[in-house]
Design a protein around this motif. Structure first.
Motif, PDB file in Angstrom:
ATOM      1  N   ASN A 157      31.422  45.006  32.990  1.00 43.10           N
ATOM      2  CA  ASN A 157      32.072  46.236  32.551  1.00 43.10           C
ATOM      3  C   ASN A 157      30.971  47.212  32.168  1.00 43.10           C
ATOM      4  O   ASN A 157      30.275  47.018  31.188  1.00 43.10           O
ATOM      5  CB  ASN A 157      32.987  45.946  31.367  1.00 43.10           C
ATOM      6  N   GLN A 171      34.923  41.680  32.785  1.00 43.21           N
ATOM      7  CA  GLN A 171      36.325  41.955  33.083  1.00 43.21           C
ATOM      8  C   GLN A 171      36.825  40.832  33.979  1.00 43.21           C
ATOM      9  O   GLN A 171      36.205  40.508  34.990  1.00 43.21           O
ATOM     10  CB  GLN A 171      36.451  43.299  33.790  1.00 43.21           C
ATOM     11  N   SER A 230      39.706  39.088  36.426  1.00 44.36           N
ATOM     12  CA  SER A 230      40.720  39.556  37.379  1.00 44.36           C
ATOM     13  C   SER A 230      42.120  39.343  36.817  1.00 44.36           C
ATOM     14  O   SER A 230      42.352  38.489  35.967  1.00 44.36           O
ATOM     15  CB  SER A 230      40.583  38.812  38.710  1.00 44.36           C
ATOM     16  N   ASP A 231      43.061  40.143  37.320  1.00 47.14           N
ATOM     17  CA  ASP A 231      44.453  40.014  36.891  1.00 47.14           C
ATOM     18  C   ASP A 231      44.995  38.622  37.214  1.00 47.14           C
ATOM     19  O   ASP A 231      45.747  38.042  36.432  1.00 47.14           O
ATOM     20  CB  ASP A 231      45.327  41.074  37.563  1.00 47.14           C
ATOM     21  N   GLU A 232      44.602  38.090  38.358  1.00 43.85           N
ATOM     22  CA  GLU A 232      45.065  36.748  38.754  1.00 43.85           C
ATOM     23  C   GLU A 232      44.623  35.699  37.742  1.00 43.85           C
ATOM     24  O   GLU A 232      45.401  34.849  37.319  1.00 43.85           O
ATOM     25  CB  GLU A 232      44.526  36.403  40.143  1.00 43.85           C
ATOM     26  N   ARG A 233      43.363  35.773  37.343  1.00 43.44           N
ATOM     27  CA  ARG A 233      42.831  34.808  36.368  1.00 43.44           C
ATOM     28  C   ARG A 233      43.492  35.004  35.003  1.00 43.44           C
ATOM     29  O   ARG A 233      43.794  34.045  34.301  1.00 43.44           O
ATOM     30  CB  ARG A 233      41.308  34.957  36.250  1.00 43.44           C
ATOM     31  N   THR A 234      43.734  36.257  34.645  1.00 44.65           N
ATOM     32  CA  THR A 234      44.395  36.545  33.373  1.00 44.65           C
ATOM     33  C   THR A 234      45.788  35.927  33.347  1.00 44.65           C
ATOM     34  O   THR A 234      46.183  35.303  32.351  1.00 44.65           O
ATOM     35  CB  THR A 234      44.485  38.067  33.152  1.00 44.65           C
ATOM     36  N   LEU A 235      46.531  36.071  34.443  1.00 48.22           N
ATOM     37  CA  LEU A 235      47.866  35.475  34.519  1.00 48.22           C
ATOM     38  C   LEU A 235      47.798  33.955  34.487  1.00 48.22           C
ATOM     39  O   LEU A 235      48.636  33.302  33.857  1.00 48.22           O
ATOM     40  CB  LEU A 235      48.581  35.947  35.786  1.00 48.22           C
ATOM     41  N   GLU A 236      46.796  33.385  35.153  1.00 51.98           N
ATOM     42  CA  GLU A 236      46.625  31.925  35.146  1.00 51.98           C
ATOM     43  C   GLU A 236      46.350  31.421  33.731  1.00 51.98           C
ATOM     44  O   GLU A 236      46.966  30.454  33.271  1.00 51.98           O
ATOM     45  CB  GLU A 236      45.469  31.548  36.076  1.00 51.98           C
TER      46      GLU A 236
END
Length: 59
Positions: free
Chosen positions: A6, A13, A15-21
């Motif tokens: 960042n 930062q 990824s959105d995918e990892r955040t959801l996981e």
């Protein structure tokens, strides 16, 4: 796992995918803790009943 620098804060930062996981994994952990807490309350109700006033004040 995709981590990007960042540029504003020098942090990372995710990824959105990892955040959801990770959110899903944390949700599963919370669900298991709720079950464990319920079991603890059930056992406490059986084995750790509140003493009566007579039990507290008798000698």
């Amino acid at each position: 796992m995709a981590l990007e620098t960042n540029e504003l804060g020098g942090g990372y930062q995710v990824s959105d995918e990892r955040t959801l996981e990770l959110g899903g994994q944390l949700g599963e952990a919370v669900d298991l803790m709720r079950v464990a807490l319920g079991e603890c309350h059930s056992l406490a109700a059986i084995y750790a009943k509140t003493p009566t006033a007579e039990e507290i004040h008798s000698e």
